[in-house]
Design an enzyme around this catalytic site. Structure first.
Site, PDB file in Angstrom:
ATOM      1  N   CYS A 232     -14.017 -36.692 -28.745  1.00 23.49           N
ATOM      2  CA  CYS A 232     -14.103 -35.719 -27.634  1.00 23.49           C
ATOM      3  C   CYS A 232     -13.182 -34.569 -27.996  1.00 23.49           C
ATOM      4  O   CYS A 232     -12.242 -34.242 -27.275  1.00 23.49           O
ATOM      5  CB  CYS A 232     -13.695 -36.350 -26.308  1.00 23.49           C
ATOM      6  SG  CYS A 232     -14.648 -37.813 -25.845  1.00 23.49           S
ATOM      7  N   GLY A 236     -10.013 -28.706 -30.085  1.00 24.64           N
ATOM      8  CA  GLY A 236      -9.345 -29.325 -31.218  1.00 24.64           C
ATOM      9  C   GLY A 236      -7.845 -29.336 -31.294  1.00 24.64           C
ATOM     10  O   GLY A 236      -7.292 -29.498 -32.384  1.00 24.64           O
ATOM     11  N   GLY A 237      -7.118 -29.236 -30.168  1.00 23.80           N
ATOM     12  CA  GLY A 237      -5.664 -29.288 -30.221  1.00 23.80           C
ATOM     13  C   GLY A 237      -5.148 -30.563 -30.878  1.00 23.80           C
ATOM     14  O   GLY A 237      -4.294 -30.522 -31.762  1.00 23.80           O
ATOM     15  N   LYS A 238      -5.698 -31.699 -30.462  1.00 24.50           N
ATOM     16  CA  LYS A 238      -5.256 -32.989 -31.015  1.00 24.50           C
ATOM     17  C   LYS A 238      -5.845 -33.202 -32.412  1.00 24.50           C
ATOM     18  O   LYS A 238      -5.225 -33.851 -33.257  1.00 24.50           O
ATOM     19  CB  LYS A 238      -5.630 -34.127 -30.071  1.00 24.50           C
ATOM     20  CG  LYS A 238      -4.923 -34.024 -28.718  1.00 24.50           C
ATOM     21  CD  LYS A 238      -5.312 -35.140 -27.777  1.00 24.50           C
ATOM     22  CE  LYS A 238      -4.744 -34.929 -26.381  1.00 24.50           C
ATOM     23  NZ  LYS A 238      -5.378 -33.809 -25.664  1.00 24.50           N
ATOM     24  N   ASP A 283     -25.528 -34.250 -30.288  1.00 22.99           N
ATOM     25  CA  ASP A 283     -26.755 -33.763 -29.642  1.00 22.99           C
ATOM     26  C   ASP A 283     -27.764 -34.882 -29.398  1.00 22.99           C
ATOM     27  O   ASP A 283     -28.836 -34.674 -28.839  1.00 22.99           O
ATOM     28  CB  ASP A 283     -27.390 -32.634 -30.471  1.00 22.99           C
ATOM     29  CG  ASP A 283     -27.542 -33.012 -31.943  1.00 22.99           C
ATOM     30  OD1 ASP A 283     -27.290 -34.190 -32.281  1.00 22.99           O
ATOM     31  OD2 ASP A 283     -27.890 -32.137 -32.748  1.00 22.99           O
ATOM     32  N   CYS A 354      -5.743 -37.083 -19.392  1.00 21.05           N
ATOM     33  CA  CYS A 354      -4.662 -36.297 -18.765  1.00 21.05           C
ATOM     34  C   CYS A 354      -4.746 -36.498 -17.256  1.00 21.05           C
ATOM     35  O   CYS A 354      -4.665 -35.561 -16.474  1.00 21.05           O
ATOM     36  CB  CYS A 354      -4.733 -34.821 -19.154  1.00 21.05           C
ATOM     37  SG  CYS A 354      -6.320 -34.036 -18.841  1.00 21.05           S
TER      38      CYS A 354
END
Length: 405
Positions: A232, A236-238, A283, A354
């Site tokens: 998920c 793309g921070g993680k 998809d 979160c």
């Protein structure tokens, strides 16, 4: 503080879009800040912080001002007058503030502040849900903390620099930071600033990422050369954090149902000097099935209510609906059952949200472990982060290991 007409009008225009046109506060504020090139950092700070503060306390201010939605512009000026009065700001002699009952506003504030759901400015259903899941005492502390402005936290991109060198370079651009204990890559800004304009950011030395969020990639226990899937990934921070922990070695597959988010990740990866990421849009069920039993590590940063990050998204209080919470819990269950099949025997996965609600967190993990799909897994450890205890975003993460046959 002296109020300036053009700044106040910008605030009113922003509130109108957020409250009446259902636009997202962060997008509205971004747009407002480009409105006048002559504005300095203090002007932009006033607009952004005032908009967010009035969004945060919409219910309280509306009750004090005795106005109801949908708010016309006169009503929005009344909300603004309440905000200014409670801040101790003298109202100028403008027609919008004629007849503002300053003394009555303070009296109403004292009276209404005795009721948590009004004082903390949340819908009735959210208050009831918080109490039922966390208990009166914990919920009271947590929702109060969620109404505070969040710190700006940076994550050092260790592919390009060290935390100490990053701190020194930012100081040369007049941005002072401090280290955070128990967060190996984190720097906290001492004063708010637009870090995205710095050469240091353009060179990919850091990303903006809350301290709690930075703990998730570490929790996954990745190493160079592994096959790691972030299912998920979003923007793309993680994912980028995982790439730095993997030292750009091995295979990192970033997946999401929204291709537009993966395109943003591509831009960020280039700036960060990351080249071991492969991006795949989900998809159909095919991309998932192709990876069954292949991943050494899997990160499921699951869609959730976001009740741990209301400090950053105060308008979410007004956009969230109780039926969404119920449907997202079903989505979390399905995501865990379907995506966990990608983990190889002996591999590990992290389920993270979160949210601060046990029903989205430890109860989801417990339910998964008792299901057919979760039978091969065992819980290694989990971590619950509440904002009022940590000072950072509310988060949950659970590390699970798939038993070897």
């Amino acid at each position: 503080m002296r109020l300036h007409r053009n700044l106040c009008f910008a605030v009113i225009d922003g509130l109108y879009k957020i409250f009446n046109e259902n636009e997202y506060a962060d997008k509205v504020v971004q747009s407002l800040l480009k409105r006048d090139k002559r504005w300095g950092s203090r002007d932009r700070g006033f607009v952004a912080e005032t908009v967010y503060e009035i969004v945060r306390y919409k219910r309280l201010y509306a009750e004090i001002a005795n106005v109801k939605e949908p708010f016309d512009r006169d009503n929005l000026w009344r909300l603004f007058a309440v905000w200014a009065t409670l801040k101790g700001i003298r109202l100028p002699d403008w027609k919008y503030f004629e007849g503002t009952p300053t003394r009555k506003i303070k009296g109403r504030f004292d009276e209404l502040s005795k009721t948590r759901k009004i004082k903390e400015s949340i819908p009735d259903w959210m208050d009831e849900l918080g109490v039922s899941e966390l208990g009166e005492a914990t919920w009271s502390k947590e929702i109060e903390k969620q109404n505070e402005q969040a710190d700006v936290i940076l994550r050092t991109n260790t592919l390009k620099t060290t935390k100490k060198d990053l701190q020194q370079r930012l100081a040369s651009e007049d941005i002072e930071t401090e280290f955070l204990p128990n967060h190996p890559s984190a720097l906290r800004l001492k004063e708010r600033a637009n870090v995205f304009r710095t050469e240091t950011f353009k060179d990919g030395w850091f990303e903006v990422q809350d301290a709690s969020s930075q703990l998730v990639a570490d929790f996954l226990d990745v190493h160079s050369g592994m096959k790691v899937v972030d299912v998920c990934a979003g923007a793309g921070g993680k994912t980028l954090h995982l790439a730095s922990l993997m030292e750009n070695k091995g295979q990192l597959i970033a997946m999401d149902i929204y291709e537009s988010k993966l395109k943003k990740l591509k831009v960020r990866a280039r700036r960060n000097g990351v080249h071991n990421i492969e991006m795949k849009a989900i998809d159909s069920t095919k991309p998932i099935k192709k990876l069954h039993g292949k991943a050494d590590r899997l990160l499921i940063d699951a869609p959730c209510s976001g009740l741990g990050v209301l400090r950053r998204n105060p308008d979410a209080k007004w956009k969230l609906q109780p039926e969404f919470i119920e449907s997202i819990k079903q989505t979390q269950k399905e995501v865990l059952e379907q995506y966990s099949k990608m983990v190889k025997d002996g591999g590990k996965m992290v389920y993270a949200t979160c949210s601060v609600l046990p029903s989205e967190n430890e109860k989801q993990v417990e339910q998964f472990l008792n299901s057919e799909a979760g039978a091969p897994f065992k819980l290694i450890k989990d971590k619950k982060i509440l904002a009022h205890k940590s000072g950072f975003d509310g988060f949950y993460m659970a590390l699970l290991e798939k038993k070897s046959n």
